[in-house]
Design a protein around this motif. Structure first.
Motif, PDB file in Angstrom:
ATOM      1  N   VAL A  75      47.732  46.211 -65.267  1.00  0.00           N
ATOM      2  CA  VAL A  75      46.861  45.204 -64.636  1.00  0.00           C
ATOM      3  C   VAL A  75      45.473  45.791 -64.421  1.00  0.00           C
ATOM      4  CG1 VAL A  75      48.741  43.952 -63.480  1.00  0.00           C
ATOM      5  CG2 VAL A  75      47.564  45.790 -62.273  1.00  0.00           C
ATOM      6  N   LEU A  76      44.465  44.926 -64.503  1.00  0.00           N
ATOM      7  CA  LEU A  76      43.085  45.374 -64.294  1.00  0.00           C
ATOM      8  C   LEU A  76      42.652  44.993 -62.892  1.00  0.00           C
ATOM      9  CD1 LEU A  76      41.383  44.158 -67.618  1.00  0.00           C
ATOM     10  CD2 LEU A  76      42.517  46.343 -67.172  1.00  0.00           C
ATOM     11  N   LYS A  77      41.939  45.899 -62.228  1.00  0.00           N
ATOM     12  CA  LYS A  77      41.430  45.611 -60.880  1.00  0.00           C
ATOM     13  C   LYS A  77      40.199  44.701 -60.964  1.00  0.00           C
ATOM     14  CE  LYS A  77      43.948  48.277 -58.091  1.00  0.00           C
ATOM     15  NZ  LYS A  77      44.573  49.270 -58.951  1.00  0.00           N
ATOM     16  N   GLU A  78      39.346  44.998 -61.960  1.00  0.00           N
ATOM     17  CA  GLU A  78      38.085  44.279 -62.086  1.00  0.00           C
ATOM     18  C   GLU A  78      38.273  43.015 -62.921  1.00  0.00           C
ATOM     19  OE1 GLU A  78      35.361  45.667 -60.607  1.00  0.00           O
ATOM     20  OE2 GLU A  78      36.760  47.213 -59.904  1.00  0.00           O
ATOM     21  N   THR A  79      37.455  42.019 -62.636  1.00  0.00           N
ATOM     22  CA  THR A  79      37.447  40.834 -63.495  1.00  0.00           C
ATOM     23  C   THR A  79      36.640  41.155 -64.744  1.00  0.00           C
ATOM     24  OG1 THR A  79      37.568  39.409 -61.599  1.00  0.00           O
ATOM     25  CG2 THR A  79      36.764  38.415 -63.636  1.00  0.00           C
ATOM     26  N   PRO A  80      37.251  41.020 -65.933  1.00  0.00           N
ATOM     27  CA  PRO A  80      36.516  41.348 -67.161  1.00  0.00           C
ATOM     28  C   PRO A  80      35.277  40.458 -67.305  1.00  0.00           C
ATOM     29  CG  PRO A  80      38.850  40.896 -67.575  1.00  0.00           C
ATOM     30  CD  PRO A  80      38.590  40.498 -66.176  1.00  0.00           C
ATOM     31  N   ARG A 131      40.512  35.458 -68.608  1.00  0.00           N
ATOM     32  CA  ARG A 131      40.378  36.469 -67.535  1.00  0.00           C
ATOM     33  C   ARG A 131      41.745  36.892 -67.022  1.00  0.00           C
ATOM     34  NH1 ARG A 131      35.936  33.268 -65.854  1.00  0.00           N
ATOM     35  NH2 ARG A 131      37.190  32.058 -64.383  1.00  0.00           N
ATOM     36  N   LEU A 132      42.606  35.897 -66.745  1.00  0.00           N
ATOM     37  CA  LEU A 132      43.912  36.205 -66.147  1.00  0.00           C
ATOM     38  C   LEU A 132      44.835  36.931 -67.123  1.00  0.00           C
ATOM     39  CD1 LEU A 132      44.399  32.949 -64.064  1.00  0.00           C
ATOM     40  CD2 LEU A 132      44.096  35.273 -63.168  1.00  0.00           C
ATOM     41  N   ARG A 152      43.545  40.473 -66.990  1.00  0.00           N
ATOM     42  CA  ARG A 152      43.823  41.104 -65.689  1.00  0.00           C
ATOM     43  C   ARG A 152      45.310  41.347 -65.489  1.00  0.00           C
ATOM     44  NH1 ARG A 152      41.980  38.102 -60.864  1.00  0.00           N
ATOM     45  NH2 ARG A 152      43.075  39.838 -59.905  1.00  0.00           N
ATOM     46  N   GLY A 165      45.797  33.964 -59.162  1.00  0.00           N
ATOM     47  CA  GLY A 165      46.400  34.320 -60.450  1.00  0.00           C
ATOM     48  C   GLY A 165      47.109  33.172 -61.126  1.00  0.00           C
ATOM     49  N   THR A 225      49.869  41.836 -56.902  1.00  0.00           N
ATOM     50  CA  THR A 225      50.360  41.923 -58.287  1.00  0.00           C
ATOM     51  C   THR A 225      51.265  40.736 -58.603  1.00  0.00           C
ATOM     52  OG1 THR A 225      50.263  44.336 -58.201  1.00  0.00           O
ATOM     53  CG2 THR A 225      51.644  43.367 -59.925  1.00  0.00           C
ATOM     54  N   LEU A 244      49.238  37.641 -59.045  1.00  0.00           N
ATOM     55  CA  LEU A 244      48.467  37.692 -60.292  1.00  0.00           C
ATOM     56  C   LEU A 244      49.355  37.351 -61.500  1.00  0.00           C
ATOM     57  CD1 LEU A 244      45.931  38.437 -61.945  1.00  0.00           C
ATOM     58  CD2 LEU A 244      46.689  40.828 -61.852  1.00  0.00           C
TER      59      LEU A 244
END
Ligand code: P5A
Length: 445
Positions: A10-15, A24-25, A28, A337, A394, A397
């Motif tokens: 999982v990514l912490k930052e929003t791409p 995005r989701l 992420r 999420g 998590t 999301l």
């Protein structure tokens, strides 16, 4: 699956470069990784959803009497020269040469190849009707690949092809596809509206696109507000019954619903004003009837008792399998999420241990895990030594529809908490009750 042993990057930052929620989701939630523009690796969580969608598509195609096979991704150019589409297809086609200098291409669709299979093996009208389909990767070198898997260059499609003796038979195949597609989307928890559309490079006069209403959709749509309420529901359809199948198609296509390609302002204005809707939609499928276009060009004929050899009537029918993952998220998410519909969720239930290492919490979670596996469900157990907040974030999301929270206070009184991702509502109950309730929800699908 235990989260401590899974691969869920999982990514912490929003791409920054992802413009729509689903893209995005998916990044992420560690579902996909972009490898090149419009080309993605499907990481384990994304791959699981893709497989669930494929499974539903397969089941509904087989139910409609259609037969699965598998054709290659690489095709020889000469088949496309026979149909005349090798030059016509233009720069969207990825053209390749092998070591012998032979022209090949990465298939954008398979009308030519399936027609070649048909003409090689079918001689008689007695072999008809026949509908063959596969789920296979396609490549279209789109000018503007964007929105993640929604408009990819490499994408997964279910494509089916019907072969029939008469136009009437082929229109029954068309209708059968329409109904089987409606069922397919409904099982995924999606409303996809059939809209009269334009046939583009596939050809033919009769064609419908299936659109999921979403603000981020690429197509402008015009429809009667009553159309999205139409549902197949529990109906058992007899796919061999022409009148029944045609009747359902009529029910779903009589009210006005069109894309901008075929929009008719006068017809639209005939709808009472309060029912007129203009919006946007994501095209998740399209069906075509194109008659003898390919069978004549490529010599796909059958023997008949009274007319000698005749070219077969054909149509083709596609579902955007990988695009559906994005479309499902566009239709099912909030600011925390994804919210998976039960029909396609990667895991059926999440188990959150609030105090990892506490003997009673650990053993309650292990028992829940075993009980779900025994009930034939796939739980995802967050057994990491993380804060409760991080575990909840998590789970929210990745969007599993049901979450069971196990904490020391509840366990002391023999209770766990069952939470719906969609409504956010929680209920306290025993572990056994929680398993029973979740198992019953999935059993009813
Ligand atoms: C029907 C099956 C065809 O290609 N030939 C075989 C016909 N139809 S179609 O409408 O062009 O494509 C079918 C569905 O595939 C999805 N799709 C895509 N998905 C992701 N990225 C793309 N670039 C892409 N292009 C098409 C759509 O859902 C479309 O309805």
């Amino acid at each position: 699956m235990r989260l401590s042993r899974y691969f869920l990057p999982v990514l912490k930052e929003t791409p920054a470069d992802a413009q729509i929620a689903s893209h995005r989701l998916m990044l992420r939630a560690g579902m996909i990784k972009q490898q090149q523009a419009g080309i993605y690796s499907w990481l384990p969580l994304g791959f699981k959803v893709l497989k669930r969608i494929e499974q539903i598509v397969h089941e509904e195609q087989v139910r409609a009497g259609h037969i699965p096979l598998l054709m290659p991704t690489l095709q020889p150019a000469d088949l496309w020269q026979e149909s005349g589409r090798y030059d016509a297809y233009g720069p969207e086609m990825l053209r390749i040469k092998d070591r012998h200098g032979r022209d090949m291409l990465y298939g954008p669709t398979n009308e030519e190849m399936i027609t070649d299979i048909f003409r090689s093996h079918v001689e008689s009208y007695k072999s008809l009707p026949l509908t063959l389909y596969h789920i296979q990767w396609k490549f279209r070198d789109e000018v503007r690949p964007r929105f993640g898997v929604m408009r990819g260059r490499e994408f997964l499609m279910k494509d089916g092809y019907n072969f029939d003796l008469t136009k009437e038979d082929a229109l029954h195949a068309y209708n059968r596809h329409m109904v089987s597609y409606l069922r397919t989307y409904e099982r995924m928890g999606l409303t996809a509206i059939p809209m009269r559309a334009d046939s583009g490079p596939i050809g033919g006069d009769d064609t419908h696109e299936f659109l999921v209403l979403a603000e981020t959709g690429e197509s402008e749509v015009f429809y009667d507000a009553q159309v999205p309420d139409l549902k197949l529901g529990e109906r058992r359809v007899d796919y061999d019954n022409r009148d029944e199948v045609a009747g359902i198609c009529e029910e779903f296509t009589t009210l006005y619903a069109r894309t901008d390609e075929t929009h008719d302002e006068a017809l639209f204005n005939a709808i009472p004003e309060e029912r007129r809707r203009v919006g946007r939609g994501i095209e998740v499928g399209q069906i075509f009837y194109f008659g003898t276009k390919y069978s004549e060009a490529m010599g796909a004929t059958v023997n008949t008792p009274d007319q000698g050899r005749v070219p077969v009537h054909m149509g083709s029918h596609g579902i955007g399998v990988s695009r559906l993952v994005g479309a499902l998220i566009e239709a099912n998410h909030d600011d925390k999420g994804i919210i998976w519909p039960e029909g396609v969720t990667p895991f059926h239930v999440g188990i959150v241990n609030l105090k990892q290492g506490d003997v009673s919490c650990d053993s309650a979670c292990e028992a829940l895990y075993r009980a779900f596996v025994e009930a034939g469900l796939e739980p995802l157990y967050d057994d990491r030594a993380e804060r409760a907040g991080a575990k909840f974030a998590t789970m929210d999301l990745i969007g599993l529809p049901w979450r069971i929270t196990v904490g020391p206070r509840g366990i002391a009184s023999g209770k766990v908490e069952l939470t719906s991702r969609r409504t956010g509502e929680s209920e306290e109950m025993t572990s056994e009750e929680a398993v029973e309730k979740v198992a019953a929800i999935y059993a009813a699908l």
